[in-house]
Design an enzyme around this catalytic site. Structure first.
Site, PDB file in Angstrom:
ATOM      1  N   GLU A 198       0.671  -1.160   0.057  1.00 49.67           N
ATOM      2  CA  GLU A 198       0.049   0.004   0.052  1.00 49.67           C
ATOM      3  C   GLU A 198       0.978   1.074   0.060  1.00 49.67           C
ATOM      4  O   GLU A 198       2.037   1.239   0.287  1.00 49.67           O
ATOM      5  CB  GLU A 198      -0.960  -0.160   1.377  1.00 49.67           C
ATOM      6  CG  GLU A 198      -0.295  -0.234   2.511  1.00 49.67           C
ATOM      7  CD  GLU A 198      -1.107   0.512   3.633  1.00 49.67           C
ATOM      8  OE1 GLU A 198      -1.739   1.648   3.369  1.00 49.67           O
ATOM      9  OE2 GLU A 198      -1.177   0.058   4.723  1.00 49.67           O
ATOM     10  N   LYS A 217      -3.083  -1.901  15.764  1.00 52.75           N
ATOM     11  CA  LYS A 217      -2.405  -1.262  16.936  1.00 52.75           C
ATOM     12  C   LYS A 217      -3.419  -0.935  18.131  1.00 52.75           C
ATOM     13  O   LYS A 217      -4.562  -1.033  17.694  1.00 52.75           O
ATOM     14  CB  LYS A 217      -2.210   0.106  16.593  1.00 52.75           C
ATOM     15  CG  LYS A 217      -0.784   0.273  15.560  1.00 52.75           C
ATOM     16  CD  LYS A 217      -0.375   1.760  15.687  1.00 52.75           C
ATOM     17  CE  LYS A 217       1.056   1.717  14.920  1.00 52.75           C
ATOM     18  NZ  LYS A 217       0.404   1.430  13.425  1.00 52.75           N
TER      19      LYS A 217
END
Ligand code: PSU
Ligand code: MN
Length: 302
Positions: A23, A158
């Site tokens: 990406e 995260k």
């Protein structure tokens, strides 16, 4: 269609070789320059060393590019946050107006699938944000995993996110969450989160078999493979969670919302930890590139 696929990538897809999508938001919004460019080029190199063909994805002058050149990757890194971050809802506007766009997990999956690429390696996915019961901030990455046939290899998500809620949404949407040689969901900077993945995978061969079974069943959508950060680069969970809490407090004080949240938190965490988190981030992406390519190789083995 506004899609440009690098010749080498096109040929590899036709020959059933392991192509790995990468990406561009991680380059422009996820890391500072020049580490972002160095990392992106090194990831491509690792994919090649493991026998894969890298295809970094982004939008250039309104064209979806599957397999950016080195110069284009450099440009994404230099322009950084001045390039719009493009998720599913932004994609038609960015293409119609001939703009540049950094693709998130969601839009990298979309362009990968359009180009015929079935595997995608990144760092972390978006998910359900803490406080989402009030803000409704749930990344479009989750909806994309529900519908688009691309396997995503990441290091979990995260702790800036609400991980239990993220797992619940993935369950609802029918996305298998698989731990690579672990039964626990890794939390990006750390190997542990206290949460279980749906299934632990023994090796690349088993991963490939699960993906094949899902495709054979005609079950649309992604497969999420979570691969823990290598021990030597993992961070102390208590310390990093304190930093994350502090960054989220600052974000709320500043009134930062919506698509600005993730880039703000990533940059702030790197600042507070004096670059330690950036180094961990880079290392876990390298590790994902190696594992992801091994899985893709198994999948395409004849
Ligand atoms: N998590 C990271 N690094 C990143 C991102 C997420 O650890 O660079 C980026 C990815 O591109 C991901 C996007 O798809 O942020 C999610 O943003 P949002 O929560 O606004 O959907
Ligand atoms: Mn969001």
């Amino acid at each position: 269609m506004n899609l440009r696929i690098r010749d080498e990538v096109k040929q590899a897809i036709e020959e059933g070789k392991p192509v790995i999508a990468l990406e561009s938001t991680i380059i422009s919004h996820g890391m500072p320059y020049p580490q972002n460019v160095q990392t992106a080029l090194q990831v491509e190199k690792i994919v090649r060393e493991h026998g894969g063909i890298p295809a970094t994805i982004g939008i250039i002058d309104g064209t979806g590019v599957v397999g950016m050149s080195e110069a284009e990757i450099e440009e994404f890194g230099k322009r950084g946050m001045s390039i719009p971050k493009v998720s599913r809802r932004d994609l038609p506007v960015i293409m119609a107006t001939g703009s540049w766009g950094a693709t998130t997990v969601a839009t990298t999956m979309i362009l990968a699938a359009l180009g015929g690429v079935e595997f995608f390696v990144t760092g972390g996915i978006g998910g359900v944000h803490r406080g989402a019961e009030l803000t409704f901030d749930v990344s479009a990455d989750l909806e994309e995993l529900a519908r688009t046939n691309v396997t995503v290899i990441c290091a979990g998500a995260k702790a800036i996110l609400d991980l239990p809620k993220t797992l619940e949404v993935l369950e609802t949407k029918g996305v298998p969450v698989l731990g690579y040689q672990t039964a626990e969901l890794p939390a990006f900077y750390t190997r542990t989160s206290g949460l279980k993945v749906d299934y632990a995978l023994k090796d690349a061969k088993e991963a490939a078999a699960v993906i094949r079974a899902k495709r054979d069943l005609g079950l649309d959508g992604g497969v999420l493979i979570t691969n823990p950060i290598p021990e030597e680069y993992s961070m102390d969970p208590e310390a990093i969670n304190k930093v994350i809490d502090e960054a989220i407090r600052e974000m709320d004080e500043k009134g930062i919302k919506g698509k600005e949240c993730t880039p703000f938190l990533l940059a702030r965490i790197a600042e507070i930890t004096g670059g330690e988190s950036l180094n961990s981030n880079i290392r876990l992406v390298f590790n994902n590139a190696a594992v992801g390519t091994e899985i893709a190789k198994e999948y395409f083995r004849k």
